[in-house]
Design an enzyme around this catalytic site. Structure first.
Site: not given
Ligand code: EPZ
Length: 412
Positions: A11-12, A105, A110, A297, A391
């Site tokens: 994803k990243n 978030c 952030r 993460d 997500r």
């Protein structure tokens, strides 16, 4: 747990690489693009800016010939802060961008000050008004010296995507070294950019006048792969994690071995196993760090693994200021966790005292942590608000069911 799971594209990496298709007009082909809530959001943003795209399996083609806008609206950015990644390519392509401030978030404030200060070194003036960042090149984009307090991943990616079109040389110091940054450098290089220092914290970019579209493959998702290795430790049994790059997971693999798991490592797969006879793993301390340190993460997922270990595990979260949202939910299952500032102290309990219960997901990796804990607990754990999970994890319930785990996704 017994069997195999195949890891999807990262994803990243997909998010910055999709944004990079804005840099030069034409048709790009990206392979191994995961189909996630966040990648669908980024594709929607590209469409709002005038690009078109089509997906064929895990291959996505993006056509950015006709850019009709340079504004990323609040309604979309508030659902995914990585939308700020369109700033760099838009500055490189049209010299202007108007992007809603992402706002905070669940895991932290952030901010994007490193991004904006970096652009300033390239001759960009930005102002904040009405919740939007307006960034405009004064004169022409010119190379400069950029330095980050903290090796920010998306700030490094944003600056790279602007610097490749800046006149002269740009130096980025204390750059992030995550593999996803390397994947972006590979794509920009394939587009005709000149970048030196991939994999280090010192990047040198020599700007070019023209770039052209390219074809690129997204690297495997190391966080998804790590989540499944941890899940194997929680559930017990043996799990083969395929289509991954174990060299991106050294920190986690060392910690899982220290906890008492067997991890066999091959070129593009790992086999994680631990006895199902209930012998507890050993408690292990972790401190999250920028790559190649232990990834933030995977902190929440690793904490879930520590719940039934022998001993006390101390978990230091050094990257984000509020990344313990999963603790309150894990306590509902019986976990013994004490938070002290940026550290959490997990005291292992017997497995029979970890009992399934209804819990609520608060953010992407916290929701993965609840799945891991649910695999370890007795009884049923019902996780609500799993849109967080969707997500960043492609078909997680399906992948886990293939290994014999009793997981089903019901309407939320
Ligand atoms: C990227 O976020 C990842 N997201 C995050 O993954 C990941 O947790 C994070 O890097 C750290 O590895 C994407 O790549 C899309 P940072 P990013 O800038 O770039 C501070 C997930 O679960 N900072 O490296 O936003 C910041 O507050 C997500 O997939 C500033 O102060 O993270 C944080 O404390 C969550 N000012 C630290 O730096 C800035 O301008 C590192 O953040 C930028 C960052």
């Amino acid at each position: 747990m017994q069997g195999k799971v195949a890891v999807s594209g990262a994803k990243n990496a997909a998010l910055p690489l999709l944004a990079a298709t804005l840099l030069a007009p034409g048709t790009y082909t990206l392979h191994n693009v995961p189909d996630l809530r966040d990648t669908r959001t980024m594709l929607k943003l590209l469409q709002i800016l005038g690009a078109s795209w089509e997906r064929d399996g895990s291959t996505v083609q993006v056509n950015s010939v006709n850019l009709t806008g340079a504004e990323a609206p609040y309604e979309l950015v508030k659902t995914m802060r990585a939308s700020v990644l369109v700033l760099g390519p838009l500055l490189g392509r049209v010299g202007y961008a108007r992007v809603s401030l992402p706002g905070g978030c669940a895991i932290g404030a952030r901010p994007i000050d490193y991004h904006l200060n970096g652009f300033q070194q390239l001759g960009v003036v930005s102002s904040l008004e009405g919740g939007y960042v307006e960034a405009r090149v004064q004169g022409e984009l010119t190379g400069g010296k950029v330095w980050f307090d903290i090796p920010s991943v998306t700030a490094t990616e944003n600056l790279l995507m602007a610097a490749v079109k800046a006149k002269g040389e740009t130096i980025i110091q204390n750059a992030a070294k995550e593999p996803e940054v390397g994947n972006l450098i590979d794509m920009l290089t394939a587009m005709g950019a000149e970048i030196k220092g991939k994999g280090t914290d010192f990047l040198t970019v020599t700007g070019v006048k023209e770039l052209h579209p390219a074809t690129i493959s997204i690297i495997p998702d190391r966080i998804e792969a790590g989540t499944y290795l941890i899940a194997a430790g929680a559930a017990g049994g043996s799990l083969e994690v395929t289509d991954c790059d174990p060299s991106h997971l050294t920190a986690l693999i060392e910690k899982l071995r220290a906890a008492g798991m067997q991890i066999e490592v091959y070129a593009d797969r790992c086999i994680a196993s631990r006895s199902v006879d209930g012998t507890p793993l050993r408690a292990v301390d972790i401190t999250t760090m920028p790559y190649p340190g232990f990834p933030t993460d995977l902190q929440a997922q690793f904490m879930a693994l520590m719940l039934c270990c022998n001993g006390v595990s101390i978990i230091h979260e050094t990257i984000f200021e509020n990344r313990f949202m999963h603790v309150a939910e894990l306590r509902r299952l019986g976990a013994e966790i004490v938070i002290d500032g940026g550290s959490a102290v997990v005291t292992g309990i017997p497995r029979e005292r970890l009992i399934g219960a209804p819990v609520m997901a608060t953010d992407l990796r916290a929701s993965a942590s609840l799945v891991v804990a649910g695999l370890a607990a007795s009884g049923t754990t019902e996780i609500s608000r799993i849109y967080h999970l969707e997500r960043g994890y492609e078909k997680m319930a399906e992948k886990l069911r293939q290994t014999g785990a009793a997981v089903e996704q019901v309407a939320d």
